[in-house]
Design an enzyme around this catalytic site. Structure first.
Site, short mmCIF file in Angstrom:
data_model
loop_
_atom_site.label_atom_id
_atom_site.label_comp_id
_atom_site.label_asym_id
_atom_site.label_seq_id
_atom_site.Cartn_x
_atom_site.Cartn_y
_atom_site.Cartn_z
CE LYS A 193 -3.70 -2.35 -0.32
NZ LYS A 193 -4.53 -3.08 0.65
C1 LIG Z 1 -5.59 -4.17 0.97
C2 LIG Z 1 -7.05 -3.92 1.03
C3 LIG Z 1 -7.79 -4.15 2.19
C4 LIG Z 1 -7.24 -4.88 3.39
O1 LIG Z 1 -6.19 -4.26 3.98
P1 LIG Z 1 -5.39 -5.06 5.14
O2 LIG Z 1 -4.66 -3.98 5.85
O3 LIG Z 1 -4.50 -6.04 4.45
O4 LIG Z 1 -6.40 -5.73 6.00
C5 LIG Z 1 -9.12 -3.76 2.23
N1 LIG Z 1 -9.70 -3.19 1.15
C6 LIG Z 1 -9.03 -2.99 0.00
C7 LIG Z 1 -9.73 -2.34 -1.13
C8 LIG Z 1 -7.69 -3.37 -0.10
O5 LIG Z 1 -7.03 -3.20 -1.26
#
Ligand SMILES: *Cc1c(COP(=O)(O)O)cnc(C)c1O
Length: 394
Positions: A193
């Site tokens: 991210k």
């Molecule tokens: C990565 C992601 C999540 C989950 O994030 P985590 O921190 O791994 O739980 C939720 N929604 C979207 C759209 C994502 O891309």
């Protein structure tokens, strides 16, 4: 910048899809935390929460173990009747829909807008008969969704809206940064991210009572400062006051996050530059639809998802394989959740009611995008992609 060791079969020309770059500052702060011996939630976590809130423009933030946990917690904090309907796009990450189920609520899947790949108001209005008690708004790829407009269309006040901003850190719409509305916004610090920590998440909401509730909820529902109970002179007593999860952040994550935050503005700017570079080389190519740009807002450019249409020649799946052979990693965001066996069993076969998601699902292709990607790498991705075009029909 250090480069990752090559995997077997990789050449130095290999273009990875994403990269978890941990800055020197983050490494140093992480070592400091380990030397200090306090690894779980503590002072560093408080500091990270403050600095993240400042970066976003929110009053405060609550750091948790993941964005998935954040979404579940945000929904639990609404105290809805079990089984209440919660609107969510089908074109999203499966974990975001699991979170609705884990909160004891019923996901109602929405189709997406052909242009923005986020949900639009008319789709939300068409699902009002489900009497939604809440809605999850997702900022797909970093494109700022119309949260306020969607809330109105759903007949919900903004405090019943949970924003899944796993892609939305740094995005804004109509002059408001994502994370500053009277909704509850959930961020992710997963390895790929925009603010990579490895794992982690955070919530922002302007409601002080809800903030307090979330702080307690993330730590088994134990009274506020339970983490202090191991400090010298601290008491051993605590209360369990609300339903809780084990979803706390750690000082090790906070240290990494603080070191990463110092670079986030630069990284966001670089992502936008790379998106411009892709646009310049891939615009006007028949059969390629480029990611939309907000007319009044800032894109966070978490992803650069293109759509591959028949006029291009090879289909999306053929392109993924051919690009991989040529050393270019790509990805797909997302397989719509209504296609997964688990959700089909839970919600029934919703294929006929989600025609746009059905259509775009087999066309979506996310190209490599991360702040340490070179201009040269983008040029190679574009050249390889264009060399695979077989039907330059108009
Ligand atoms: C990565 C992601 C999540 C989950 O994030 P985590 O921190 O791994 O739980 C939720 N929604 C979207 C759209 C994502 O891309």
């Amino acid at each position: 910048m250090t480069t990752a060791p090559l995997l077997p079969g990789q050449t130095t020309d290999h273009v990875s899809f994403a990269q978890c770059h941990i800055s020197p500052e983050a490494r140093e702060l992480a070592l400091e935390v380990m030397a200090g011996g306090w690894l779980t939630a503590g002072q560093r976590t408080l500091q990270f929460e403050e600095e993240l809130a400042r970066w976003v423009g929110a009053r405060t933030s609550v750091a948790v173990s993941s964005c998935t946990a954040a979404i579940e917690m945000a929904l639990r904090a609404l105290d809805l009747r079990p089984g209440s309907a919660v609107l969510t796009p089908t074109l999203t990450f499966c974990g975001a829909v699991n979170a609705i189920v884990h909160a004891g609520l019923r996901p109602v899947l929405l189709d997406v807008d052909e242009q923005t790949l986020t949900v639009n108001a008319s789709e939300v209005e068409s699902k009002r008969r489900e009497r939604p008690a809440a809605m999850v708004v997702q900022h797909m790829a970093g494109y700022p969704a119309a949260t306020q407009e969607l809330a109105e269309a759903a007949g919900l006040t903004l405090d019943r809206v949970v924003e899944d901003a796993a892609h939305g850190l740094g995005a804004s719409r109509d002059g408001r940064a994502v994370g500053t509305l009277p909704s509850t916004t959930c961020f992710s610090f997963y390895a790929t991210k925009n603010l990579p920590i490895g794992e982690g998440g955070a919530l922002t909401t302007p409601d002080p009572e809800r903030t307090d509730r979330l702080r307690v909820m993330r730590q088994h529902g134990m009274s506020k400062d339970a983490w202090r109970r191991y400090e010298p002179g601290a008491g051993w007593r605590y209360e369990v006051t609300v339903d809780g999860l084990k979803a706390n952040f750690t000082d090790l994550q906070a240290a990494i996050g603080l070191g990463q935050l110092a670079h986030l503005h630069t990284w966001q700017a670089r992502r936008a530059e790379l998106a411009d570079r892709y646009d310049a080389q891939l615009g006007d190519v028949p059969g390629l639809v480029l990611p939309p740009r907000p007319s009044d807002g800032r894109h966070a450019w978490h992803l650069y998802p293109i759509r591959v249409q028949p006029a291009f020649g090879p289909c999306r799946d053929e392109l993924i394989a051919a690009l991989a052979e040529r050393g270019v990693d790509t990805s797909v965001h997302f397989i719509p959740v209504h296609r997964f066996p688990y959700f089909r069993q839970l919600l029934g076969d919703l294929t006929p009611s989600l025609p746009v998601a059905e259509r775009v699902a087999d066309q979506l292709l996310s190209l490599p995008l991360h702040p340490h990607l070179s201009d040269d790498a983008v040029d190679r991705v574009c050249a390889q992609l264009l060399s695979l075009r077989t039907h330059p029909r108009r």
